[in-house]
Scaffold this motif. Structure first.
Motif, PDB file in Angstrom:
ATOM      1  N   ASP A 300      99.839  43.229  94.786  1.00 48.59           N
ATOM      2  CA  ASP A 300      98.809  42.185  94.728  1.00 48.59           C
ATOM      3  C   ASP A 300      98.465  41.879  93.270  1.00 48.59           C
ATOM      4  N   MET A 301      97.568  42.658  92.677  1.00 50.55           N
ATOM      5  CA  MET A 301      97.171  42.388  91.295  1.00 50.55           C
ATOM      6  C   MET A 301      98.149  43.062  90.330  1.00 50.55           C
ATOM      7  N   ILE A 302      98.374  42.436  89.185  1.00 51.88           N
ATOM      8  CA  ILE A 302      99.230  43.040  88.156  1.00 51.88           C
ATOM      9  C   ILE A 302      98.563  42.860  86.797  1.00 51.88           C
ATOM     10  N   VAL A 303      98.471  43.942  86.047  1.00 53.48           N
ATOM     11  CA  VAL A 303      97.927  43.847  84.695  1.00 53.48           C
ATOM     12  C   VAL A 303      98.856  44.586  83.746  1.00 53.48           C
ATOM     13  N   VAL A 353      87.212  43.477  95.918  1.00 49.15           N
ATOM     14  CA  VAL A 353      86.145  42.541  96.290  1.00 49.15           C
ATOM     15  C   VAL A 353      86.412  41.234  95.560  1.00 49.15           C
ATOM     16  N   SER A 354      86.358  40.134  96.285  1.00 46.39           N
ATOM     17  CA  SER A 354      86.651  38.830  95.679  1.00 46.39           C
ATOM     18  C   SER A 354      85.552  37.833  95.984  1.00 46.39           C
ATOM     19  N   ILE A 355      85.254  36.986  94.987  1.00 41.18           N
ATOM     20  CA  ILE A 355      84.402  35.835  95.255  1.00 41.18           C
ATOM     21  C   ILE A 355      85.287  34.597  95.199  1.00 41.18           C
ATOM     22  N   VAL A 356      85.046  33.661  96.103  1.00 43.26           N
ATOM     23  CA  VAL A 356      85.908  32.487  96.234  1.00 43.26           C
ATOM     24  C   VAL A 356      85.052  31.238  96.344  1.00 43.26           C
ATOM     25  N   GLY A 357      85.449  30.177  95.671  1.00 40.58           N
ATOM     26  CA  GLY A 357      84.744  28.900  95.831  1.00 40.58           C
ATOM     27  C   GLY A 357      85.361  27.800  94.993  1.00 40.58           C
ATOM     28  N   ILE A 358      85.542  26.618  95.586  1.00 44.26           N
ATOM     29  CA  ILE A 358      86.111  25.515  94.815  1.00 44.26           C
ATOM     30  C   ILE A 358      85.139  25.062  93.718  1.00 44.26           C
ATOM     31  N   ILE A 384      90.804  43.444  87.039  1.00 41.95           N
ATOM     32  CA  ILE A 384      90.279  42.106  87.301  1.00 41.95           C
ATOM     33  C   ILE A 384      91.444  41.134  87.406  1.00 41.95           C
ATOM     34  N   THR A 385      91.410  40.224  88.362  1.00 43.19           N
ATOM     35  CA  THR A 385      92.344  39.090  88.321  1.00 43.19           C
ATOM     36  C   THR A 385      91.555  37.841  88.690  1.00 43.19           C
ATOM     37  N   VAL A 393      88.019  41.862  91.858  1.00 42.52           N
ATOM     38  CA  VAL A 393      87.924  43.113  91.107  1.00 42.52           C
ATOM     39  C   VAL A 393      88.286  44.283  92.008  1.00 42.52           C
ATOM     40  N   LEU A 394      88.844  45.319  91.403  1.00 42.82           N
ATOM     41  CA  LEU A 394      89.047  46.582  92.112  1.00 42.82           C
ATOM     42  C   LEU A 394      87.912  47.495  91.703  1.00 42.82           C
TER      43      LEU A 394
END
Ligand code: ASP
Ligand code: MG
Length: 417
Positions: A300-303, A353-358, A384-385, A393-394
């Motif tokens: 999923d996330m990559i840093v 945990v993610s927040i989403v919104g256009i 963070i992505t 965020v993780l």
């Protein structure tokens, strides 16, 4: 006459009582003047039962391990669940004085590829349905989930595929809307089991729905949302157990005012893995992620961290269940000399945990507000992505609920825009 697609999932056609309740809702739309295309799933639990029978039939003498089986026959068996519910619903509708008939995928036809068990819809010519609607048909009851391959054999679309059937019909028959009746009454700002302040959304944009996978995926097959977005099919998610309005999933132009953040999603069983000190050179990411992909690890996330002396750390997240496979794939690749690392650090106690919104596209400071909130709660952010409409965020798994509740409050999601 305007057309409406109504889709009833497994729990909404679980028995004759539920089928009668669905019929009452269908009659209401017929009385409002719609030509109705109903798409049904199999009775809840039925597809699992049928899959189990195929497994058992394919077992060898040991009667333990399912053997190899012909995917065309798997489709012939599992497609029967929808055959039954489409016929039963047509009988009940006829009993109520409605001109209804059932349609199997091949009868429409729903033309698909020949990828048995995971076929893709190629076309749905509307001529046959159009002709019957022009005669006297008021309701077409379509067996969801199934289609026909170019060679005439029955196909199925993959588990949960009847949502995709419904959206495809809405697109092919120019329906005004596609109503998905299920056992939840809409899409919520977050999981109501985590906070009682979770609010049912009146509207949500397709893009947001796709990003809120953890909130939406149990309700709508992701593939059906993608199809709806591409074809501009307005989707409404609503309960077949009451008469409350649901949530409309639509193009963002149809949403006048929205909160900056629409929803808070979370996913509990995540893991973080870091390869410490790998060479910082062209091709290193490809070298690391190829064996992971080959092993079927869902990254999923990559840093990639900053490099020092030509070495760097590479961090990624994946489902906890994939960790053993990821570990083995990386160790094997290292042993083959494909790349080197000093240490493999694992953290299997994290959640996302993610927040989403256009609204984020046009508002500054959304990520900052999220980070400040976590800081005030004393929650450490591990990865963070961001995307244009999402910040993830993780965090340590034990803080997941707290983080969701706190962000839901901070972005005032219990209030309508
Ligand atoms: N009956 C199929 C399944 O259980 C298709 C569906 O319900 O969407 O996967
Ligand atoms: Mg479903």
């Amino acid at each position: 006459m305007p057309r409406l697609v109504m889709k009833f999932g497994g729990t909404s056609v679980a028995d004759l009582e539920r089928i009668r309740a669905a019929a009452v809702k269908i009659k209401r739309e017929v009385d409002r003047g719609y030509q109705v295309i109903v798409v049904v799933s199999a009775m809840s639990g039925e597809t699992n039962r049928l899959v189990g029978l195929v497994d058992q039939a394919s077992m060898g003498a040991d009667a333990k391990t399912p053997g190899f089986f012909d995917a065309r026959e798997y489709d012939a068996v599992v497609a029967s669940g929808e055959l039954v519910t489409s016929g039963l619903l047509a009988v009940v509708l006829q009993e109520m004085g409605i001109q209804a008939r059932s349609w199997q995928g091949w009868q429409v036809p729903v033309n698909t590829t020949d990828d048995h068990g995971a076929a893709r819809i190629e076309s749905i010519p509307s001529d046959n349905l159009d002709a019957k609607f022009a005669e006297d048909m008021e309701v077409a009851v379509i067996a969801g989930f199934q289609g026909v391959a170019p060679d005439g054999r029955v196909t199925t679309l993959g588990r949960g595929g009847s949502d995709t059937t419904a959206v495809a019909f809405a697109a092919a028959l120019n329906a005004e809307r596609c109503d998905i009746y299920t056992d939840v009454d809409g899409i919520y700002t977050t999981d109501p089991r985590i906070t009682a302040k979770a609010r049912k959304l009146e509207r949500i944009a397709f893009e947001e729905m796709l990003e809120l996978a953890s909130l939406g995926a149990k309700v709508l097959q992701t593939r059906s949302v993608e199809l709806a977005m591409r074809n501009r099919v307005r989707l409404q998610v609503l309960s077949s157990f009451n008469d409350e309005p649901g949530t409309l999933v639509c193009a963002e132009e149809e949403i006048m005012e929205s909160n900056v953040v629409t929803g808070v999603a979370c996913s509990r069983d995540e893991a973080k893995m870091t390869l410490i000190s790998v060479a910082d050179r062209p091709g290193i990411a490809a070298a690391i992620f190829t064996p992971l992909a080959d092993a079927g690890v869902i990254v999923d996330m990559i840093v990639q961290n900053i490099s020092e002396d030509g070495r760097t750390d590479m961090t990624f997240s994946c489902p906890v269940a994939d960790v053993p496979r990821a570990e083995k794939a990386l160790e094997d690749a290292k042993a083959r000399g494909e790349f080197n690392y000093r240490e493999l650090d694992k953290d299997t106690d994290v959640a996302k945990v993610s927040i989403v919104g256009i609204g984020m596209r046009s508002h500054a400071g959304v990520a900052q507000k999220m980070f400040k909130n976590l800081a005030d709660d004393g929650v450490n952010i591990k990865v963070i992505t961001t995307s244009e409409i999402k910040v993830s965020v993780l965090v340590d798994r034990k803080y997941m609920e707290l983080t969701v509740q706190s962000l839901h409050d901070a972005f005032e999601l219990e209030r309508t825009a």
